[in-house]
Design an enzyme around this catalytic site. Structure first.
Site: not given
Ligand code: PMP
Length: 317
Positions: A156-158
């Site tokens: 994910g793009k955290i």
């Protein structure tokens, strides 16, 4: 960098200067946000701005939120519509980058992912190349290791995970390289600081598996499809050793920001002939034609900004 004129903030398009948060905002302190990065490509012949694969970007955006227990208060369709509305407000007639961010807006002290209110902000800026040298990168292997699924999920793009990306990118730049190749905890190749990785070895395109601690890249998916279906090149998702890259014929990074950037040197060793190889070259041409809306077969991947309807989501590989 010129600041945007507008932002999508608290459900509406407002002047960028009004899109502000307080310094105690949870995500600002703890990195508990998720974000996206999309590109808009201006097509001069069609006088149209096309956003590439917006539904896929917002699918990942919502999924990234799920990883952080974040119930993002907009549907995918609403987020695509907000993006297109914002770009129309900016009235761009040039290539641009779109940055959606979902963040916990509470101004509180305390690490947790519950009892917090998510908000979404979107801003966009005119944007050309992300890497200065995308036709021939000289890279190093990073001494930093990619975040692991049980630390901060890389798929994910955290927001917080980009400390890891910033460390690797800084190490590369300060060491005189264009980019870094980041290994995972098992010592296999993961990806670049903000891009997925491919190499061509013995004619086969190889890219790390999704379980190798990489971001589930949308460009990666596009490239895998184009290699297979348009160029009849076998694509294998598998773990890759660092030294296999030393012996590859070609290598490149791909991502919304970097687009498709050829790697010609790693750790002082030339890759292949030490210049962009024929597969990377052909792929770049095809990719740039597609994202700019010049290939009718793939036009459904591109959402036009300057028309009344956003269009419906289509299922793509
Ligand atoms: N890996 C990382 C760590 C990234 O930040 C990005 C850029 N979003 C990518 C890969 C490429 O992903 P995409 O093709 O979806 O832009």
């Amino acid at each position: 960098m010129t600041l945007p004129k507008f932002a999508f903030f608290k459900g509406q398009i407002v002047p960028y200067s009004e899109a502000k948060v307080g310094i105690l905002t949870h995500t600002f302190n703890y990195g508990t946000g998720v974000f996206g990065g999309l590109r808009g490509y201006w097509n001069e012949e069609a006088k149209q701005l096309y956003v590439f694969r917006p539904f896929d970007h917002f699918t990942r955006f919502l999924e990234s939120g799920k990883l952080l227990l974040m119930d993002i208060p907009y549907s995918k369709d609403q987020l695509v519509r907000a993006t297109l509305d914002l770009l129309r407000a900016e009235n761009f007639r040039t290539d641009c980058y779109v940055r959606p961010l979902a963040y916990y807006s509470d101004e509180v002290i305390g690490v947790r992912l519950y009892d917090l209110k998510p908000e979404v902000a979107i801003a966009s800026i005119p944007f050309g190349s992300y890497l200065a040298n995308e036709e021939g990168l000289s890279i190093c292997t990073a001494s930093w290791v990619r975040v692991e699924d049980n630390m901060i999920p890389a798929r994910g793009k955290i927001s917080g995970a980009y400390v890891n990306s910033s460390l690797t990118k800084t190490e590369a730049h300060k060491g005189g390289y264009d980019e870094a190749l980041v290994l995972n905890q098992n010592g296999h190749v993961a990806e670049g600081s903000a891009a997925n990785f491919f190499m061509i070895r013995r004619g086969v395109a190889c890219t790390p598996r999704l379980t190798d601690n990489i971001l589930e890249g949308i460009t990666r998916r596009t490239i895998m499809h184009l290699l297979r279906e348009e160029m009849s090149i076998e694509v294998v998702e598998r773990s890759i050793d660092r030294t296999e890259v030393y012996l590859a014929e070609e290598a490149f990074f791909c991502g919304t920001g970097v687009q498709l950037a050829s790697i010609i040197k790693i750790d002082h060793r030339p890759i292949g002939a030490g210049r962009m190889g024929p597969i990377t070259q052909a792929l770049r041409k095809l990719y740039f034609d597609i994202v700019r809306g010049r290939v009718p077969k793939y036009l459904s991947l591109c959402a036009p900004v300057y028309q009344a309807q956003a269009g419906a989501e289509q299922v793509h590989p």
